[in-house]
Design an enzyme around this catalytic site. Structure first.
Site, mmCIF file in Angstrom:
data_model
loop_
_atom_site.group_PDB
_atom_site.id
_atom_site.type_symbol
_atom_site.label_atom_id
_atom_site.label_comp_id
_atom_site.label_asym_id
_atom_site.label_seq_id
_atom_site.Cartn_x
_atom_site.Cartn_y
_atom_site.Cartn_z
ATOM 1 N N ARG A 109 45.711 45.455 33.328
ATOM 2 C CA ARG A 109 44.897 44.265 33.608
ATOM 3 C C ARG A 109 45.207 43.231 32.530
ATOM 4 O O ARG A 109 45.181 43.547 31.331
ATOM 5 C CB ARG A 109 43.407 44.623 33.575
ATOM 6 C CG ARG A 109 42.554 43.398 33.745
ATOM 7 C CD ARG A 109 41.072 43.678 33.782
ATOM 8 N NE ARG A 109 40.390 42.404 33.816
ATOM 9 C CZ ARG A 109 39.271 42.129 33.163
ATOM 10 N NH1 ARG A 109 38.667 43.046 32.440
ATOM 11 N NH2 ARG A 109 38.725 40.935 33.241
ATOM 12 N N GLU B 196 33.396 38.605 33.259
ATOM 13 C CA GLU B 196 32.067 38.604 32.633
ATOM 14 C C GLU B 196 31.384 37.238 32.607
ATOM 15 O O GLU B 196 31.207 36.626 31.540
ATOM 16 C CB GLU B 196 32.168 39.159 31.212
ATOM 17 C CG GLU B 196 32.710 40.569 31.157
ATOM 18 C CD GLU B 196 32.612 41.216 29.781
ATOM 19 O OE1 GLU B 196 32.353 40.504 28.804
ATOM 20 O OE2 GLU B 196 32.794 42.435 29.704
#
Ligand code: NCW
Length: 499
Positions: free
Chosen positions: A89, A182
């Site tokens: 990622r 987030e």
């Protein structure tokens, strides 16, 4: 090697019941590793700007060079090959490819960098999972007022253009897209406490709030920022689905972080409800909008007035079901207490007090080098069950999990490599996740250990280290695999990693 034997033996017993196509990976993010902050036509991000202010980053560190991933990625790919890691990622730096943030003036060198990087990963048999926004907004969008950055609705459409540009330019190489990392942290820490870029918060919240071009409003701005990010996500997913998904055959989702909560007093119904509400104010805040097209009832009944913005009917329709998987970053659990008294808690129910200790003085789990993390592995399984129940058994990717251990700051290489704390944490957490998969039949499709290498930990600078690989920041940035890296390698050999 002896220390790895017991975790691996336990894990091996699950091997037969474990999904064969499970994606075991690691994660990094552009600003935290790339460096090359002003090279080859890159524009400035709001973090490049923020880090110039003395005192905003611990020890006044900066990420101008960081781990120099921009130049050293071939070496890091070799490292991954050595560890048997086949999924990475990583994120794209928006201002590296669009220096002004706008698609009318792209930076060909930046585009070439990512095409080369994704190409090199694919050649090495490593699948890229790409985050579009891991907090490094082009600074051109920041005019230091409450009408700029994520506070201005216009950013929704700028982000959609940027996302479209990425799908078009990289979609043949990238089959897993993560729109945002987030949103809770981006909104709350950037606009609530002001400790992250762009550093906004209520002027009376702390002396630093006015420092970077003016104040903010900690009780409203985080909600506005998050609202715009949800819309930006929705438009980007719509664009992907309408223009690219069929053609390119990929998937798209978002990475949400959330602290799980247990009742401070498990005999007290108010605390039991507070524990649920604390999670609804985090994972629910981030996921109800994209799942159901509205904010959680637990929030809208409490964050009243004009604090929690509304989605129009068409926005709500667009947002409903706007993901192919839910991305989840799990680190910690806290106790939640219903105090009944409004306190300073801008992102949760203000009447909830969270704490690492419960009523009987029990500590939830050891404190770590991150002030926001107490190590508590069972919360992982509990949180996954919470998600399964609320969102009707979705596909889930764990897009981050890891730890910053005590005593690693400025540690000698010997100390840095012997990271028993990380070995134990990762092992316990993975076991908890495996329980959720094997026993609770939760559809977790992948796990990305944060992080591949020690990197720039935002406001903590290089004082916070999450890597399974040590980077010699005091010297020449040499990478050396830590014990946790070898533990992960051994785990992948046992449980296998799909290609
Ligand atoms: S800083 C942060 N992290 C770490 C960071 O390296 C990564 O980029 C982020 O996605 C590891 O995972 C995330 N989180 C900041 C948390 C600040 C406060 C959270 C409060 C929870 C109660």
């Amino acid at each position: 090697m002896i220390i790895f034997l017991s975790p691996i033996l336990i894990l091996a017993t699950f091997a037969t019941q474990f999904p064969e196509d499970f994606a075991w990976g690691t994660g990094i993010a552009a600003f935290q590793v790339e460096g090359a902050w002003n090279e080859s036509g890159k524009g400035m991000s709001m973090w490049d700007y923020f880090q110039e202010f003395p005192g905003r980053i611990r020890n006044n560190y900066n990420a101008k060079v960081a781990a120099d991933f921009y130049h050293r990625y071939p070496e890091d790919i070799e490292l991954m090959k050595k560890l048997g890691i086949k999924h990475l990622r990583l994120s794209i730096s928006w201002p590296r490819i669009l220096p002004t943030g706008l698609i009318d003036s792209p930076n060909p060198e930046g585009v070439k960098f990512y095409r080369n990087l994704f190409g090199a990963l694919l050649n090495a048999g490593i699948t890229p999972y790409v985050t579009l926004y891991h907090w490094d907004l082009p600074q051109t969008f920041n005019n230091f007022t409450d009408k700029s950055t994520w506070l201005n609705k216009d950013i929704v459409f700028k982000f959609n253009d940027y996302a479209d540009f990425c799908f078009k330019n990289f979609g043949d190489q990238v089959k897993f897209w993560i729109t945002f990392n987030e949103i809770k942290v981006m909104a709350w820490v950037g606009y609530g406490t002001g400790l992250h870029a762009p550093g906004r918060c209520s002027p009376n919240f702390g002396s630093w709030c006015k420092e970077i071009g003016g104040g903010g409003n900690s009780s409203t701005e985080p909600y506005i920022v998050a609202h715009h990010a949800f819309l930006a996500h929705g438009y980007a997913v719509k664009t992907y689905r309408e223009k690219y998904q069929k053609l390119q055959g990929g998937k798209i989702g978002m990475a949400s972080s959330s602290t799980f909560a247990l009742p401070y007093d498990n005999q007290n119904i108010d605390d039991i409800n507070a524990a649920h509400r604390a999670v609804a104010f985090q994972f629910g805040w981030l996921t109800d909008p994209i799942a159901f097209g509205r904010y959680p009832e637990e929030m809208s009944s409490i964050i009243t007035g004009n604090r929690l913005p509304n989605f129009t009917e068409s926005e709500s329709e667009m947002l409903k079901g706007s993901y192919d998987f839910l991305g989840f970053n799990y680190y910690t659990t806290q106790y939640a207490q219903h105090t009944g008294i409004p306190g300073i808690n801008y992102i949760s129910d203000p009447r909830i007090k969270t704490s690492a200790f419960n009523k009987t003085g029990n500590l939830i789990g050891p404190f770590t080098n991150s002030w926001w993390v107490n190590a508590y592995a069972p919360g992982f399984r509990d949180h996954l069950n919470w998600i399964k129940k609320r969102y009707n058994d979705p596909d889930i990717y764990i897009l981050e999990n890891g730890i910053s251990c005590w005593g690693e700051h400025n540690a000698s290489i010997e100390t840095g490599l012997n990271d028993a704390c990380r070995v134990n944490y990762v092992h316990e957490y993975i076991m908890s996740m495996i329980d959720a998969i094997v026993l609770d039949k939760i559809k977790v499709k992948g796990y990305f250990l944060w992080s591949l290498i020690d990197n720039f930990e935002w406001a903590d600078g290089f004082d916070g280290k999450f890597g399974i690989t040590y980077v010699d920041y005091a010297g020449n940035l040499t990478r050396t695999v830590k014990n946790s890296g070898y533990m992960y390698k051994a785990l992948l050999e046992k449980l296998g990693s799909s290609s």
